[in-house]
Design a protein around this motif. Structure first.
Motif, PDB file in Angstrom:
ATOM      1  N   PRO A  97      21.711   7.742 -24.580  1.00 55.50           N
ATOM      2  CA  PRO A  97      21.152   6.386 -24.484  1.00 55.50           C
ATOM      3  C   PRO A  97      19.719   6.351 -23.988  1.00 55.50           C
ATOM      4  N   GLY A  98      18.917   5.481 -24.610  1.00 57.25           N
ATOM      5  CA  GLY A  98      17.628   5.092 -24.078  1.00 57.25           C
ATOM      6  C   GLY A  98      17.770   3.709 -23.468  1.00 57.25           C
ATOM      7  N   SER A  99      16.695   2.899 -23.542  1.00 56.49           N
ATOM      8  CA  SER A  99      16.780   1.569 -22.928  1.00 56.49           C
ATOM      9  C   SER A  99      16.230   0.461 -23.822  1.00 56.49           C
ATOM     10  N   VAL A 100      16.172   0.703 -25.150  1.00 53.02           N
ATOM     11  CA  VAL A 100      15.642  -0.294 -26.088  1.00 53.02           C
ATOM     12  C   VAL A 100      16.795  -0.920 -26.865  1.00 53.02           C
ATOM     13  N   GLY A 101      16.848  -2.268 -26.871  1.00 52.88           N
ATOM     14  CA  GLY A 101      17.805  -3.004 -27.686  1.00 52.88           C
ATOM     15  C   GLY A 101      17.128  -3.460 -28.964  1.00 52.88           C
ATOM     16  N   PHE A 102      17.666  -3.056 -30.104  1.00 54.59           N
ATOM     17  CA  PHE A 102      17.034  -3.325 -31.401  1.00 54.59           C
ATOM     18  C   PHE A 102      17.994  -4.117 -32.290  1.00 54.59           C
ATOM     19  N   ASP A 110      21.401 -14.017 -31.468  1.00 56.07           N
ATOM     20  CA  ASP A 110      22.672 -13.740 -30.779  1.00 56.07           C
ATOM     21  C   ASP A 110      22.633 -12.374 -30.090  1.00 56.07           C
ATOM     22  N   HIS A 111      22.125 -11.375 -30.807  1.00 57.93           N
ATOM     23  CA  HIS A 111      22.113 -10.020 -30.245  1.00 57.93           C
ATOM     24  C   HIS A 111      21.011  -9.856 -29.198  1.00 57.93           C
ATOM     25  N   LEU A 112      19.859 -10.491 -29.405  1.00 49.96           N
ATOM     26  CA  LEU A 112      18.806 -10.438 -28.382  1.00 49.96           C
ATOM     27  C   LEU A 112      19.290 -11.048 -27.065  1.00 49.96           C
ATOM     28  N   LEU A 113      20.050 -12.134 -27.151  1.00 52.52           N
ATOM     29  CA  LEU A 113      20.571 -12.758 -25.926  1.00 52.52           C
ATOM     30  C   LEU A 113      21.606 -11.864 -25.249  1.00 52.52           C
ATOM     31  N   ARG A 114      22.376 -11.122 -26.034  1.00 57.59           N
ATOM     32  CA  ARG A 114      23.283 -10.123 -25.445  1.00 57.59           C
ATOM     33  C   ARG A 114      22.488  -9.046 -24.707  1.00 57.59           C
ATOM     34  N   TYR A 115      21.426  -8.562 -25.370  1.00 57.33           N
ATOM     35  CA  TYR A 115      20.600  -7.515 -24.756  1.00 57.33           C
ATOM     36  C   TYR A 115      19.911  -8.021 -23.488  1.00 57.33           C
ATOM     37  N   GLU A 116      19.511  -9.285 -23.511  1.00 59.13           N
ATOM     38  CA  GLU A 116      18.881  -9.880 -22.325  1.00 59.13           C
ATOM     39  C   GLU A 116      19.815  -9.786 -21.118  1.00 59.13           C
ATOM     40  N   LYS A 117      21.107  -9.939 -21.341  1.00 59.36           N
ATOM     41  CA  LYS A 117      22.083  -9.913 -20.238  1.00 59.36           C
ATOM     42  C   LYS A 117      22.448  -8.506 -19.792  1.00 59.36           C
ATOM     43  N   ASN A 118      22.145  -7.515 -20.627  1.00 58.80           N
ATOM     44  CA  ASN A 118      22.578  -6.139 -20.334  1.00 58.80           C
ATOM     45  C   ASN A 118      21.543  -5.434 -19.458  1.00 58.80           C
ATOM     46  N   PRO A 119      21.897  -5.101 -18.212  1.00 57.78           N
ATOM     47  CA  PRO A 119      20.906  -4.485 -17.309  1.00 57.78           C
ATOM     48  C   PRO A 119      20.445  -3.102 -17.746  1.00 57.78           C
ATOM     49  N   GLU A 120      21.193  -2.455 -18.638  1.00 60.35           N
ATOM     50  CA  GLU A 120      20.790  -1.126 -19.129  1.00 60.35           C
ATOM     51  C   GLU A 120      19.654  -1.213 -20.140  1.00 60.35           C
ATOM     52  N   GLY A 163      12.494 -19.605 -21.862  1.00 61.74           N
ATOM     53  CA  GLY A 163      12.817 -18.656 -20.799  1.00 61.74           C
ATOM     54  C   GLY A 163      14.179 -18.000 -20.932  1.00 61.74           C
ATOM     55  N   LYS A 164      14.801 -18.132 -22.107  1.00 65.97           N
ATOM     56  CA  LYS A 164      16.107 -17.480 -22.321  1.00 65.97           C
ATOM     57  C   LYS A 164      15.958 -15.974 -22.544  1.00 65.97           C
ATOM     58  N   ILE A 165      14.768 -15.594 -23.009  1.00 65.56           N
ATOM     59  CA  ILE A 165      14.446 -14.160 -23.149  1.00 65.56           C
ATOM     60  C   ILE A 165      13.285 -13.870 -22.218  1.00 65.56           C
ATOM     61  N   THR A 166      13.487 -12.952 -21.277  1.00 64.29           N
ATOM     62  CA  THR A 166      12.439 -12.604 -20.314  1.00 64.29           C
ATOM     63  C   THR A 166      11.987 -11.162 -20.442  1.00 64.29           C
ATOM     64  N   LYS A 167      12.789 -10.329 -21.110  1.00 67.21           N
ATOM     65  CA  LYS A 167      12.405  -8.918 -21.268  1.00 67.21           C
ATOM     66  C   LYS A 167      11.321  -8.788 -22.332  1.00 67.21           C
ATOM     67  N   PRO A 168      10.497  -7.740 -22.242  1.00 69.99           N
ATOM     68  CA  PRO A 168       9.457  -7.548 -23.273  1.00 69.99           C
ATOM     69  C   PRO A 168      10.081  -7.465 -24.662  1.00 69.99           C
ATOM     70  N   LEU A 169       9.499  -8.179 -25.623  1.00 72.49           N
ATOM     71  CA  LEU A 169      10.035  -8.244 -26.986  1.00 72.49           C
ATOM     72  C   LEU A 169       8.952  -7.903 -27.990  1.00 72.49           C
TER      73      LEU A 169
END
Length: 259
Positions: free
Chosen positions: A172-177, A217-227, A252-258
């Motif tokens: 695993p890395g740390s990028v959600g795609f 839908d998937h970006l919001l899942r990734y937003e919640k995943n601390p990994e 503000g529903k997505i705060t991680k770099p996108l």
């Protein structure tokens, strides 16, 4: 087994049913399992209504394993109650009834992946509403599936074992795609591996007009995943998916770099 958080669809203990006699896909999934260091294969059983049972022989590293083949999904669910994914290789003609059967009758199956392209749009919209009512997830149709690096791979996602190793998908890395295109996913996995610590999860939502889940839908899942520390989305011309993503950023529903 501990219940997964709602933002986790697949992990290192996930097992799947494959609907359709797909020997090559079974072997590719199990090859991935082996290089990812899984303790057991990710394919629990194959459902093939036109077969009379038996087994598919596959290699888990140098060891041969036997994957049972069932004629009826009910029998596979009875024998593998912990399996919560079905990868549906039915044709576009029969993808609707086989998926609806899962949604109506087997609550233990939480995620359904529809590989077929061209499922009738009215039928697909019906399945999407049913899945939402029952709090289940559909990926596809017209998808290659997805992958959680070092944990679980859907069908033929990410191609051969050579490509999996080149793109460092065995850990695993740390990028959600997330992508609209399955064909471009492999290229993006490689680009992500070269420009970051690697992929954590990648999903291709499918190319048909009404996908079971959207890019957002998937970006919001990734937003919640601390990994997951950063997000990458690959869209296509047409549709409103990108506008919905921009709206989520502004709200503000997505705060991680996108990217």
């Amino acid at each position: 087994m501990a219940e997964k958080p709602d933002y986790v669809l697949f992990d290192k203990d996930t097992t799947a049913f494959i609907f359709g006699y797909q020997q090559a896909a079974v072997q590719r999934m199990i090859d991935f399992d082996y290089v990812a260091g899984r303790e057991k294969p990710s394919v629990a059983a194959v459902i093939a209504p036109d077969r009379s049972g038996g087994y598919i022989k596959a290699f888990f590293g140098e060891r041969q394993v036997l994957i049972p083949v069932y004629r009826r999904l009910a029998d596979a669910v009875r024998d593998f109650p912990e399996t919560d994914v079905m990868i549906n290789f039915s044709s576009f003609r029969s993808a609707y009834p086989t998926t609806k059967e899962v949604l109506d009758e087997y609550p233990s199956i939480r995620t359904i992946v529809i590989i077929a392209e061209g499922v009738p749009e009215r039928r697909m919209r019906e399945l999407i509403q049913l899945a939402k009512q029952k709090n289940r997830v559909i990926i596809g149709p017209a998808t290659v599936g997805g992958i959680v690096a070092g944990a679980f791979k859907i069908g033929n996602t990410a191609g051969t074992i050579d490509n999996i190793i080149a793109s460092k998908l065995y850990r695993p890395g740390s990028v959600g795609f997330v992508s609209k295109s399955g064909g471009m996913s492999n290229e993006m996995y490689n680009i992500i591996a070269r420009n970051s610590d690697g992929l954590y999860e990648g999903i291709a939502i499918g190319g048909d007009a009404f996908p079971g889940t959207t890019l957002l839908d998937h970006l919001l899942r990734y937003e919640k995943n601390p990994e997951i520390k950063m997000l990458v989305a690959l869209g296509e011309v047409g549709g409103r998916d990108e506008y919905n993503i921009v709206r989520a950023l502004k709200e503000g529903k997505i705060t991680k770099p996108l990217v």
